[in-house]
Design a protein around this motif. Structure first.
Motif, PDB file in Angstrom:
ATOM      1  N   ARG A  95      16.008  -7.781  -0.515  1.00  0.00           N
ATOM      2  CA  ARG A  95      15.342  -7.515  -1.791  1.00  0.00           C
ATOM      3  C   ARG A  95      14.392  -8.638  -2.191  1.00  0.00           C
ATOM      4  NH1 ARG A  95      15.366  -4.453  -5.905  1.00  0.00           N
ATOM      5  NH2 ARG A  95      17.325  -3.451  -6.252  1.00  0.00           N
ATOM      6  N   HIS A  96      14.791  -9.887  -1.971  1.00  0.00           N
ATOM      7  CA  HIS A  96      13.945 -11.014  -2.372  1.00  0.00           C
ATOM      8  C   HIS A  96      12.581 -10.947  -1.659  1.00  0.00           C
ATOM      9  CE1 HIS A  96      15.620 -12.665   1.362  1.00  0.00           C
ATOM     10  NE2 HIS A  96      14.588 -13.481   1.374  1.00  0.00           N
ATOM     11  N   ILE A  97      12.565 -10.456  -0.439  1.00  0.00           N
ATOM     12  CA  ILE A  97      11.288 -10.331   0.283  1.00  0.00           C
ATOM     13  C   ILE A  97      10.399  -9.303  -0.410  1.00  0.00           C
ATOM     14  CG2 ILE A  97      10.231  -9.620   2.469  1.00  0.00           C
ATOM     15  CD1 ILE A  97      12.826 -10.651   3.838  1.00  0.00           C
ATOM     16  N   TRP A  98      10.983  -8.145  -0.739  1.00  0.00           N
ATOM     17  CA  TRP A  98      10.199  -7.114  -1.415  1.00  0.00           C
ATOM     18  C   TRP A  98       9.707  -7.617  -2.763  1.00  0.00           C
ATOM     19  CZ3 TRP A  98      14.846  -3.335  -1.006  1.00  0.00           C
ATOM     20  CH2 TRP A  98      15.065  -3.008   0.325  1.00  0.00           C
ATOM     21  N   ASP A  99      10.611  -8.260  -3.522  1.00  0.00           N
ATOM     22  CA  ASP A  99      10.238  -8.747  -4.845  1.00  0.00           C
ATOM     23  C   ASP A  99       9.085  -9.746  -4.761  1.00  0.00           C
ATOM     24  OD1 ASP A  99      12.155  -7.171  -6.023  1.00  0.00           O
ATOM     25  OD2 ASP A  99      13.627  -8.792  -6.248  1.00  0.00           O
ATOM     26  N   GLU A 100       9.158 -10.675  -3.805  1.00  0.00           N
ATOM     27  CA  GLU A 100       8.081 -11.662  -3.647  1.00  0.00           C
ATOM     28  C   GLU A 100       6.768 -10.984  -3.295  1.00  0.00           C
ATOM     29  OE1 GLU A 100       9.457 -14.442  -0.706  1.00  0.00           O
ATOM     30  OE2 GLU A 100      11.117 -15.116  -1.977  1.00  0.00           O
ATOM     31  N   ARG A 101       6.816 -10.015  -2.416  1.00  0.00           N
ATOM     32  CA  ARG A 101       5.576  -9.330  -2.020  1.00  0.00           C
ATOM     33  C   ARG A 101       5.002  -8.514  -3.160  1.00  0.00           C
ATOM     34  NH1 ARG A 101       6.803  -7.911   4.307  1.00  0.00           N
ATOM     35  NH2 ARG A 101       6.882 -10.088   4.924  1.00  0.00           N
ATOM     36  N   PHE A 102       5.862  -7.851  -3.927  1.00  0.00           N
ATOM     37  CA  PHE A 102       5.373  -7.094  -5.072  1.00  0.00           C
ATOM     38  C   PHE A 102       4.802  -8.028  -6.132  1.00  0.00           C
ATOM     39  CE2 PHE A 102       8.334  -3.512  -3.780  1.00  0.00           C
ATOM     40  CZ  PHE A 102       7.306  -2.707  -3.319  1.00  0.00           C
ATOM     41  N   ASP A 103       5.433  -9.195  -6.324  1.00  0.00           N
ATOM     42  CA  ASP A 103       4.904 -10.167  -7.275  1.00  0.00           C
ATOM     43  C   ASP A 103       3.518 -10.634  -6.858  1.00  0.00           C
ATOM     44  OD1 ASP A 103       7.194  -9.966  -8.797  1.00  0.00           O
ATOM     45  OD2 ASP A 103       8.074 -11.852  -8.075  1.00  0.00           O
ATOM     46  N   ARG A 104       3.333 -10.907  -5.565  1.00  0.00           N
ATOM     47  CA  ARG A 104       2.011 -11.324  -5.077  1.00  0.00           C
ATOM     48  C   ARG A 104       0.993 -10.210  -5.249  1.00  0.00           C
ATOM     49  NH1 ARG A 104       4.733 -13.582  -0.338  1.00  0.00           N
ATOM     50  NH2 ARG A 104       3.769 -11.939   0.886  1.00  0.00           N
ATOM     51  N   MET A 105       1.421  -8.967  -5.004  1.00  0.00           N
ATOM     52  CA  MET A 105       0.502  -7.853  -5.176  1.00  0.00           C
ATOM     53  C   MET A 105       0.129  -7.694  -6.651  1.00  0.00           C
ATOM     54  SD  MET A 105       0.623  -3.876  -3.854  1.00  0.00           S
ATOM     55  CE  MET A 105       2.351  -3.789  -4.042  1.00  0.00           C
ATOM     56  N   ASP A 106       1.100  -7.846  -7.547  1.00  0.00           N
ATOM     57  CA  ASP A 106       0.812  -7.784  -8.983  1.00  0.00           C
ATOM     58  C   ASP A 106      -0.208  -8.853  -9.378  1.00  0.00           C
ATOM     59  OD1 ASP A 106       2.542  -5.673  -9.398  1.00  0.00           O
ATOM     60  OD2 ASP A 106       4.191  -6.937 -10.147  1.00  0.00           O
ATOM     61  N   ASP A 107      -0.029 -10.076  -8.873  1.00  0.00           N
ATOM     62  CA  ASP A 107      -0.985 -11.154  -9.159  1.00  0.00           C
ATOM     63  C   ASP A 107      -2.383 -10.786  -8.672  1.00  0.00           C
ATOM     64  OD1 ASP A 107       1.072 -12.623 -10.262  1.00  0.00           O
ATOM     65  OD2 ASP A 107       1.342 -13.907  -8.489  1.00  0.00           O
ATOM     66  N   TYR A 108      -2.466 -10.232  -7.472  1.00  0.00           N
ATOM     67  CA  TYR A 108      -3.752  -9.858  -6.897  1.00  0.00           C
ATOM     68  C   TYR A 108      -4.420  -8.751  -7.717  1.00  0.00           C
ATOM     69  CZ  TYR A 108      -7.246  -8.292  -3.548  1.00  0.00           C
ATOM     70  OH  TYR A 108      -8.417  -7.926  -2.958  1.00  0.00           O
ATOM     71  N   VAL A 109      -3.648  -7.766  -8.140  1.00  0.00           N
ATOM     72  CA  VAL A 109      -4.202  -6.677  -8.954  1.00  0.00           C
ATOM     73  C   VAL A 109      -4.709  -7.225 -10.281  1.00  0.00           C
ATOM     74  CG1 VAL A 109      -3.607  -4.563 -10.219  1.00  0.00           C
ATOM     75  CG2 VAL A 109      -2.875  -4.842  -7.840  1.00  0.00           C
TER      76      VAL A 109
END
Length: 126
Positions: A95-109
């Motif tokens: 889960r931590h991997i998914w959460d980190e990737r989604f957080d990075r995607m949110d920042d990029y958006v």
């Protein structure tokens, strides 16, 4: 993990994933999540023979995902939650991997929405 060092839990996960790899078996489990059902009831939505449905149920039983009880002359099937809980536990470690990737995607958006992103200035391929 090295060959030959699989634990019982690894074997059970393998069986669970293999059983869930088939869409018919996933649909059977989805139906059983609503409550117990007979083989005939489970077969209704499919264009498959009763022996074919029975084979799918046997795969689910071997994986521990389905149990059958005996009532008079019927053998209703029910879903067994333990293997699904083990599967959920296994996926939770990632889960931590998914959460980190989604957080990075949110920042990029957010950067895109605020105009803080400049397009790549690479030359177009020729």
């Amino acid at each position: 993990m090295l060959a030959g060092t699989a634990t019982l839990n690894d074997d059970r996960l393998d069986e669970t994933f293999a059983a869930l790899a088939n869409p018919t078996r996933r649909a059977i489990l989805a139906r059983l999540a609503q409550g117990e059902a007979s083989v005939n009831q489970l077969a209704e939505p499919f264009d498959l023979s009763l022996p074919a449905i029975s084979k799918h149920i046997k795969v689910l039983e071997r994986a521990g995902l389905v149990t059958r009880s005996r009532r008079a002359q019927s053998r209703p099937c029910t879903i067994a939650a333990a293997p699904l809980a083990e599967l959920a536990s296994w996926t939770e470690q990632y889960r931590h991997i998914w959460d980190e990737r989604f957080d990075r995607m949110d920042d990029y958006v957010r950067q895109l929405q605020h105009g803080n992103h400049s397009p790549d200035k690479k030359a177009a391929p020729q």
